[in-house]
Design a protein around this motif. Structure first.
Motif, PDB file in Angstrom:
ATOM      1  N   HIS A 120      57.169   4.654  30.743  1.00 43.29           N
ATOM      2  CA  HIS A 120      56.135   3.640  30.651  1.00 43.29           C
ATOM      3  C   HIS A 120      56.757   2.253  30.663  1.00 43.29           C
ATOM      4  O   HIS A 120      57.959   2.092  30.532  1.00 43.29           O
ATOM      5  CB  HIS A 120      55.234   3.851  29.425  1.00 43.29           C
ATOM      6  N   ASN A 121      55.896   1.247  30.871  1.00 42.81           N
ATOM      7  CA  ASN A 121      56.325  -0.131  31.002  1.00 42.81           C
ATOM      8  C   ASN A 121      55.280  -1.006  30.329  1.00 42.81           C
ATOM      9  O   ASN A 121      54.082  -0.857  30.602  1.00 42.81           O
ATOM     10  CB  ASN A 121      56.434  -0.478  32.495  1.00 42.81           C
ATOM     11  N   GLU A 122      55.706  -1.867  29.424  1.00 38.53           N
ATOM     12  CA  GLU A 122      54.807  -2.852  28.839  1.00 38.53           C
ATOM     13  C   GLU A 122      54.830  -4.063  29.762  1.00 38.53           C
ATOM     14  O   GLU A 122      55.872  -4.653  30.001  1.00 38.53           O
ATOM     15  CB  GLU A 122      55.258  -3.207  27.430  1.00 38.53           C
ATOM     16  N   ILE A 123      53.662  -4.411  30.291  1.00 34.98           N
ATOM     17  CA  ILE A 123      53.563  -5.442  31.323  1.00 34.98           C
ATOM     18  C   ILE A 123      53.335  -6.829  30.736  1.00 34.98           C
ATOM     19  O   ILE A 123      53.929  -7.804  31.160  1.00 34.98           O
ATOM     20  CB  ILE A 123      52.431  -5.101  32.307  1.00 34.98           C
ATOM     21  N   ALA A 124      52.424  -6.920  29.758  1.00 34.72           N
ATOM     22  CA  ALA A 124      52.068  -8.222  29.186  1.00 34.72           C
ATOM     23  C   ALA A 124      51.415  -8.013  27.827  1.00 34.72           C
ATOM     24  O   ALA A 124      50.910  -6.931  27.529  1.00 34.72           O
ATOM     25  CB  ALA A 124      51.104  -8.960  30.118  1.00 34.72           C
ATOM     26  N   THR A 125      51.431  -9.083  26.999  1.00 31.51           N
ATOM     27  CA  THR A 125      50.740  -9.078  25.713  1.00 31.51           C
ATOM     28  C   THR A 125      50.084 -10.437  25.507  1.00 31.51           C
ATOM     29  O   THR A 125      50.488 -11.433  26.108  1.00 31.51           O
ATOM     30  CB  THR A 125      51.691  -8.839  24.517  1.00 31.51           C
ATOM     31  N   SER A 126      49.118 -10.466  24.605  1.00 29.32           N
ATOM     32  CA  SER A 126      48.591 -11.746  24.151  1.00 29.32           C
ATOM     33  C   SER A 126      49.637 -12.390  23.245  1.00 29.32           C
ATOM     34  O   SER A 126      50.551 -11.718  22.759  1.00 29.32           O
ATOM     35  CB  SER A 126      47.275 -11.537  23.397  1.00 29.32           C
ATOM     36  N   ASP A 127      49.503 -13.688  23.014  1.00 23.33           N
ATOM     37  CA  ASP A 127      50.451 -14.400  22.154  1.00 23.33           C
ATOM     38  C   ASP A 127      50.336 -13.992  20.692  1.00 23.33           C
ATOM     39  O   ASP A 127      51.240 -14.271  19.903  1.00 23.33           O
ATOM     40  CB  ASP A 127      50.242 -15.915  22.258  1.00 23.33           C
ATOM     41  N   ASP A 128      49.212 -13.334  20.332  1.00 19.24           N
ATOM     42  CA  ASP A 128      48.974 -12.995  18.931  1.00 19.24           C
ATOM     43  C   ASP A 128      48.922 -11.488  18.676  1.00 19.24           C
ATOM     44  O   ASP A 128      48.416 -11.046  17.657  1.00 19.24           O
ATOM     45  CB  ASP A 128      47.671 -13.632  18.450  1.00 19.24           C
TER      46      ASP A 128
END
Length: 140
Positions: A108-116
């Motif tokens: 799996h790959n974590e692509i993006a997150t919110s800043d919070d």
């Protein structure tokens, strides 16, 4: 009466209460997260691990494809969102209140997150190694 069924033995698990003021956030495997160990690994002799991951900043780049060496990893989004993609072609944005169970060794790959973003993460067993891997073969 101790609450156990007749003849049952209690698992070798200790009671642990992780108070926020006694379990500070520390640096960990990702530079954009900080981590708070909830004491579960010690209390279970490594059978299970629990931690909270909190964004220092939103992700500046994907983590890259990787696997975790465990039986399973459970995540519950406490706040914000995270976008993930998996070897079977699943791509999802998990938001506050969403949960997922990721089988051990699944690419799996974590692509993006919110800043919070804040995520509760559990793994069984407790020690969970992470190894980068090649992306899954293209599906046609």
């Amino acid at each position: 009466m101790d609450g156990n069924a007749a003849g049952a033995t209690r698992p070798d698990v200790k009671l642990v209460i992780a108070k926020k003021e006694n379990t500070p956030f520390v640096k960990g495997r990702r530079k954009f997260f900080r981590y708070r160990d909830l004491g579960v690994s010690d209390a279970t002799g490594g059978t299970m691990r629990a931690q909270v991951m909190e964004a220092i900043t939103g992700m500046t780049e994907p983590t890259g494809w990787h696997v975790h060496h465990c039986q399973a990893q459970f995540i519950y989004v406490l706040k914000g969102w995270v976008e993930l993609e998996f070897e079977d072609g699943t791509r999802t944005r998990m938001e506050t209140g969403d949960a997922g169970l990721i089988p051990g060794e699944m690419k799996h790959n974590e692509i993006a997150t919110s800043d919070d973003v804040e995520i509760l993460e559990l793994s069984i067993p407790g020690p969970m190694g992470t190894t980068p891997c090649d992306p899954p073969a293209a599906r046609g």
